[in-house]
Write an enzyme that holds these catalytic residues in place. Structure first.
Site, PDB file in Angstrom:
ATOM      1  N   SER A  76      17.818 -67.755  58.580  1.00 35.94           N
ATOM      2  CA  SER A  76      17.970 -66.292  58.436  1.00 35.94           C
ATOM      3  C   SER A  76      18.878 -65.704  59.505  1.00 35.94           C
ATOM      4  O   SER A  76      18.931 -66.197  60.636  1.00 35.94           O
ATOM      5  CB  SER A  76      16.607 -65.609  58.563  1.00 35.94           C
ATOM      6  OG  SER A  76      15.792 -65.946  57.484  1.00 35.94           O
TER       7      SER A  76
ATOM      8  N   GLU B  25       9.567 -75.810  51.642  1.00 38.03           N
ATOM      9  CA  GLU B  25       8.838 -74.786  52.380  1.00 38.03           C
ATOM     10  C   GLU B  25       7.758 -74.191  51.483  1.00 38.03           C
ATOM     11  O   GLU B  25       6.619 -74.034  51.880  1.00 38.03           O
ATOM     12  CB  GLU B  25       9.789 -73.673  52.830  1.00 38.03           C
ATOM     13  CG  GLU B  25       9.081 -72.539  53.568  1.00 38.03           C
ATOM     14  CD  GLU B  25      10.045 -71.438  54.017  1.00 38.03           C
ATOM     15  OE1 GLU B  25      11.079 -71.263  53.352  1.00 38.03           O
ATOM     16  OE2 GLU B  25       9.751 -70.776  55.025  1.00 38.03           O
TER      17      GLU B  25
ATOM     18  N   SER C  22      10.799 -69.725  64.437  1.00 41.94           N
ATOM     19  CA  SER C  22       9.582 -70.001  65.204  1.00 41.94           C
ATOM     20  C   SER C  22       9.739 -71.348  65.878  1.00 41.94           C
ATOM     21  O   SER C  22      10.373 -72.272  65.363  1.00 41.94           O
ATOM     22  CB  SER C  22       8.336 -69.941  64.330  1.00 41.94           C
ATOM     23  OG  SER C  22       8.451 -70.793  63.253  1.00 41.94           O
TER      24      SER C  22
ATOM     25  N   GLN D  44      14.154 -74.133  62.590  1.00 37.41           N
ATOM     26  CA  GLN D  44      15.005 -73.843  61.435  1.00 37.41           C
ATOM     27  C   GLN D  44      15.913 -72.661  61.743  1.00 37.41           C
ATOM     28  O   GLN D  44      15.425 -71.585  62.114  1.00 37.41           O
ATOM     29  CB  GLN D  44      14.072 -73.528  60.262  1.00 37.41           C
ATOM     30  CG  GLN D  44      14.760 -73.182  58.976  1.00 37.41           C
ATOM     31  CD  GLN D  44      13.883 -72.278  58.111  1.00 37.41           C
ATOM     32  OE1 GLN D  44      13.050 -71.527  58.625  1.00 37.41           O
ATOM     33  NE2 GLN D  44      14.075 -72.336  56.814  1.00 37.41           N
TER      34      GLN D  44
ATOM     35  N   GLU E  88       9.069 -59.688  47.088  1.00 38.52           N
ATOM     36  CA  GLU E  88      10.033 -59.223  46.086  1.00 38.52           C
ATOM     37  C   GLU E  88      10.833 -60.411  45.544  1.00 38.52           C
ATOM     38  O   GLU E  88      11.037 -60.537  44.332  1.00 38.52           O
ATOM     39  CB  GLU E  88      10.987 -58.185  46.699  1.00 38.52           C
ATOM     40  CG  GLU E  88      10.338 -56.833  47.000  1.00 38.52           C
ATOM     41  CD  GLU E  88       9.429 -56.846  48.218  1.00 38.52           C
ATOM     42  OE1 GLU E  88       9.628 -57.698  49.117  1.00 38.52           O
ATOM     43  OE2 GLU E  88       8.498 -56.029  48.275  1.00 38.52           O
TER      44      GLU E  88
END
Lengths: 367, 396, 367, 396
Positions: B118, B233, B150, B115, B366
């Site tokens: 980010s 996910e 990963s 993936q 958060e």
């Protein structure tokens, strides 16, 4: 009331230690060192101990020391914590020094004062309040046994070994020191084996126990100071990152939940400073409240440093979880420090005895 | 539309399939491909794409039946990102050709997926991402840097979100692609974590060419497509039912039982609090599964990952304090190239350190609390200035 | 695995109980009542017990009950918690009922089922896990003694009194019941004095102890359900207020720190629901895991309800601190419930025994 | 400017004063007025206003000397709002006439003061307040509702903040007054709290006339004037040095020691944590006092009230659990008209309930954390929309 502030002399001392560490031991260098074969920075230690003369701060002038006290040494520990500096200050200039002072002073004390030699007390770093049990036997003045997980012994020249009811100086080269893969990479522990090794007895019986206890007490109080410095770095670097890291087109530090958590860290740190100062001041003046002050300091400052370091990693997000960013060195030291010289839990138990807040009566015990 | 198959009908198909394909003698890959073609891979997928259009709840029974027959497995842990994130996205947003091309080798494990979401500057705020895709002939040139990938070193394909229009607000200018990890310009570098391991990678994309037929969804619709990926996910984190003391609490409880000399009254209280918290979390997970099975999905799933992270951190933190001396020793600082987190098999210090990632990876705690507050509780959003201005003009 | 969901029947039951409470016991009426001389709402209780038939939910049909179980009764408790309703449901339909069921069933059980009479188990409401000690003596079938802080006994017709190794039914009018100024104003306690009062023995020896234990176990499990309902009211009303209260020209609920705290309350509540359902389900099916389930429920749900109520008061700001706003009724009940039938601490200690997580070895004890 | 007096000089004045005014024979009020006139009321105030322009740190010694001599006290607890909030504001922003008129009877306690700041719609966001003051002849007509006014029923004067211009942004349109509590249109109603007591009041102002000479500071400058008041409110919370176990922790520790049958291992751990927290807070207060004395005021004061509230709440919460049975009993739900919070003298349930107010009154814990984060740590402010639009157009 005990003086809880920093004197001008202490602030000067702080400034020179900090300047040295900023110059000679910035985070990338610490990270490189702890991955090298020699995890302790011998050159930095020499500068700190000899040139800055911090090695003998708590040693009286009659032994060639600075004739200051553990109060001043605590300021050094704050700065070393702020820099997670890989030097054996706590082990040699605090624990071993306090042990030797209580044992009555030897030639070694003068060598520590001058920085020519380095010493370590050979007890496990996790030793909590109360006398440690001896794991070394003495036969005809020669020592045999093993001690696990000793701090600051790897770079030491002399080991102070509690053995068979006495306390001995042992040449470190006579012992086998096996480096330990340590959680705190900036203060590598070692396992020590002594096989029929010669030792100089420097204290016996109650005197030996008292000397070891004095060493551990001083170490505990000054470890709290180290935790203050460490927590302060964590808070400051996190605040700085939160000011400059933008997500959702805002500095992350403008989000209220982040603010409130950092405010709580700051409150804890503010208290930790007062508490650690109190412990160091009590130690310096021989205040009868020292046992309470020291247990309080470790019980309070340990959790504050751990939570500052944990928030530091968390609020740095991904980058804080990398090897490359120094946050992990602080996290590891914070957690190791929280265990070293007794956990907060153990020190709370000590406080319970010291301030008369006993636990439940055990069944059958008289009320 | 025909009635979906019931449990009995599905199990009958499994029995027929096993009768026709002896697990003991059939080649592993051949077996898996045949299972896919028989619609027994993921039964809730449509026929022709490895499924039967049956209820999701029946999948567990199918897996159990295959396992009981000693059938080869597609090793779901190794291909988790493909199964959990790429597949549902391809199914929902892919063209018929894309589904045909990608789903079977994904499920059989012949092709591993990773993936590329980010970025260093776009973590929690994924929609701020900066990896640029510029149209060129029949495809796109992509340049940028992705992190926390990963399995990138093992992957044949990646799901990739890019910025195709910097002149519109951030959510509007993104496009979603399938990226060939063997294409020129794709460079994978291990990213070392505080455990010493390099579970993840940085992926540098330099003028990587992606044909337009590897675009997933419309140009500019990447944010919506990515939502499918991210929603899956979070769902996939649930997993199977856990026995009591099934998580890290079990490791700690075992140590506590076996090492009476370590116990103190204070740590006892903390241990019991954590045991209660872990058991409450376990029962909550069980209740969530029952809701899903009963077709009453509740919002409780949002909490699972948040709670899991907190528990792992607290439990592993206590474990070190309990161990004292031993808690100061780590097993290995060497840079291992692990892709799988082995909490139980490594040292207590590893657990403590690795667990710190649980509240960062896959949505920070958060962000999860924001989601609960806004989507579940309906609390008003923060005032936002970043929704209406062009991406290129955002403060950063 | 035990069913942790709500059945359709349970949802219907919830709807009718909630409708009744919304109509007949809105917060202002509860507040007015707890300041009156009769703090329990007898009329509401009659409607609930008789007309809605919830009094006999857990009583078998052979005694005229609904033949359902404590699972369904738990749903009633959730709603009563949500409304802080001043009715003796927990004391009569749960604790006394479970006690009588375990004692073998008496004529009284049928009266409880029909709602014609109300009963209470005369043990202190704060009684924790483990058998309570008896403070009442029996001489020639007549009871003498005192029991402090009993819940739901003020409106009771019959008291179930553990006395001298047995369990007795005592007419409430024969006892002196002194109302207590109670923390929880919506469940007023009383002190009971028995001066040579006649009692009907309904169980003896182990049977009596088991009956009392069954009553307290059921009460504890269903108190957890009450805590769930209570916490839910606190969360919902706070969320509602946070949506509509503006400060700094924004709804207060748009501030991230507020959001995160309410998210945490929601997470705790979600878990509390699962845990309380599990306890009620175990109780209903006689699952051997019941002791663990009940201790877990009380250990978890108590703190969740208290923190939900505390956040409710805090986030309502000034208005939440007034007498006029109902938040305080919830805070008081939450804190009282956290103590009632054993604190979280006591139930964690019970869990330690039940799941083999013993405390430290006492000195001298064999390992 | 002359050197400020040192400790010896100030003590000499005290001795002279006491020699001239025998506490045993002088009338109480006469004594207090003379003490004020001698500059020994608050020595850091300027000469002529009850002070000597001496360092604040010398005040404690003066108070001790008067107490030791058996001098009458001005009963600071009864007139705390006047001393702590009104006086510094009048000193800083008042005219010479106002200082002359108000300070002496304020200090002697002849005139009690209260504070009219908070409103139902303006709590944490004080600057949103809606009480209107409209200019009329040589004064102002004031109408509005204030809340959380302690001592209003006893007060002769109030410090009052009003809205004088609704057409400018909220911080710009406020004006600060001294309000005569005996004026027509001032109505004080007790406000009952969750403890049952009515410590506070609501104050309704209906066409109350205030002469312009009772305006404190410029028209439109009320926010800045109010800052002086609020800053002094927070400072005044510090108080004198506390002995170990001086706060609520002492009450709990005493119960723990005297009632061994209540102890459990789990509560023991919690008790010890709170003891540590309380002692840490105490030493922090001591360090803060030393900083102030040394003329190095740090930002640590911001934390004191926050910590005090949390501690009181946790300690009183634990006390109830420790007491069990007795923790379920309250002392009195009757509506008492107390102005002073008597934590130690009332029941444990009272402590638990009253402590809930500690994190709300005088600045909520949420606002205090904001202040620490923004003013001490320098974290960036929330994005704000309310600073630049007219007060009347604010969303509410």
């Amino acid at each position: 009331m005990t003086d809880l502030l920093y004197s001008d002399v202490e602030e000067d001392l702080r400034a020179s230690v900090r300047a040295l560490l900023v110059d000679r031991s910035p985070a990338p260098r610490v990270l490189a060192r702890v991955e090298s074969d020699e995890t302790y920075d011998a050159k930095l230690w020499r500068t700190l101990a000899v040139e800055l003369g911090t090695g003998g701060l708590a040693i009286p002038t009659e032994y060639g020391g600075a004739g200051a006290s553990f109060r001043e040494a605590a300021v050094v520990c704050e700065e070393l914590g702020r820099a997670v500096a890989p030097v054996p200050y706590l082990g040699s200039a605090v624990v071993a020094t306090a042990t030797l002072l209580a044992a009555g002073g030897t030639a070694l004390l003068a060598e520590l004062a001058s920085g020519t030699r380095t010493a370590a007390l050979a007890v496990p770093f996790a030793t909590g309040p109360g006398a440690p049990s001896t794991t070394v036997a003495v036969t005809g003045g020669r020592l045999t046994g093993a001690v696990r997980g000793v701090a600051d012994a790897l770079p030491a020249d002399v080991l102070l070994v509690p053995a068979g009811g006495g306390l001995y100086e042992v040449e470190a080269r006579d012992a086998v020191r096996e480096p330990v893969t340590s959680l705190d990479q900036t203060r590598q522990l070692c396992d020590i084996r002594l096989a029929d090794v010669p030792g100089r007895e420097i204290a016996t019986g109650d005197g030996a126990a008292a000397a070891v206890s004095a060493g551990l007490t001083a170490g505990t109080a000054l470890l709290a100071a180290e935790q203050v410095g460490l927590a302060e770095w964590c808070l400051q670097s996190t605040v700085e990152y939160m000011r400059t890291r933008y997500q959702f087109a805002r500095p992350v530090g403008s989000f209220q939940a982040v603010k409130h958590r950092l405010a709580d860290v700051w409150v804890g740190l503010t208290q930790a400073r007062a508490v650690a100062r109190y412990a160091a001041a009590c130690l310096a003046t021989g205040d009868p409240d020292t046992p309470v002050a020291v247990a309080l300091a470790k019980a309070h400052c340990g959790p504050v440093a751990v939570s500052a370091a944990e928030e530091c990693v968390q609020l740095h997000g991904g980058i804080g979880f990398t090897w490359e960013h120094p946050a992990h060195l602080y996290l590891k030291r914070a957690k190791a420090d929280a265990i070293a010289l007794g956990t907060a839990d153990q020190h709370r138990a000590a406080l319970a005895r010291l301030v008369d807040l006993p636990g439940p009566l055990v069944e059958g015990e008289a009320a | 539309m025909p009635e979906p198959l019931d449990a009995a009908a599905v199990q009958a198909r499994v029995a027929d399939f096993l009768a026709a394909h002896d697990p003991a003698t059939t080649d592993r890959l051949e077996f898996l491909r045949a299972r896919f073609d028989a619609g027994l891979a993921w039964v809730h997928y449509p026929p022709g794409h490895g499924g039967l259009g049956a209820p999701l709840a029946l999948q567990a029974g199918v897996d159990r039946a295959f396992a009981a027959a000693g059938a080869p497995s597609n090793d779901p842990r190794r291909i988790g990102i493909g199964l959990g994130m790429a597949a549902p996205t391809i199914l929902r947003h892919g063209t018929a050709t894309q589904r045909e091309r990608f789903l079977r080798p994904l499920w059989t494990g012949e092709e591993v997926w990773c993936q590329l979401f980010s970025e260093p500057g776009a973590g929690s705020d994924l929609a701020a991402l900066a990896t640029r895709a510029v149209r060129e002939d029949a495809g796109w040139r992509v340049t940028g840097q992705k992190v926390w990938t990963s399995g990138a070193q093992l992957a044949r394909w990646a799901i990739l979100v890019t910025r195709t229009d910097p002149d519109v607000p951030k959510h509007a200018g993104m496009t979603y692609f399938v990226c060939d990890m063997t294409a020129p310009g794709v460079e994978v570098r291990p990213l070392r974590q505080l455990t010493g391991d390099a579970e993840f990678n940085e992926v540098f994309l330099t003028d990587v060419w992606i044909p337009d037929e590897h675009r997933l969804g419309d140009v500019g619709d990447g944010w919506r497509v990515a939502q499918t990926t991210l929603m899956n996910e979070r769902v996939s984190i649930g997993g199977g039912p856990l026995p009591r003391e099934g998580g890290l609490i079990g490791v700690l409880a075992r140590t506590w039982r076996e090492r009476p000399e370590l116990r103190t009254p204070g740590l006892h209280d903390t241990l019991l609090r954590l045991w209660v918290a872990a058991e409450a979390a376990r029962l909550t997970g069980e209740r969530l599964r029952q809701q899903l099975t009963a077709g009453q999905p509740g919002p409780e799933g949002s909490a699972a990952k948040l709670v899991f992270a907190t528990l792992n951190q607290q439990i592993s933190g206590l474990e070190l304090e309990l161990l004292g001396d031993e808690g100061l020793r780590h097993d290995d600082w060497g840079m291992r190239r692990e892709s799988i987190v082995d909490f139980a098999g490594r040292s207590p210090t590893y657990r403590y350190l690795r667990a710190k990632g649980n509240s960062i990876e896959g949505g920070t705690s958060e962000i999860l609390r924001n989601i609960i507050a806004e989507r579940v509780l309906g609390l008003p959003p923060e005032p936002r200035s970043d929704k209406d201005i062009p991406w290129k003009d955002l403060p950063r």
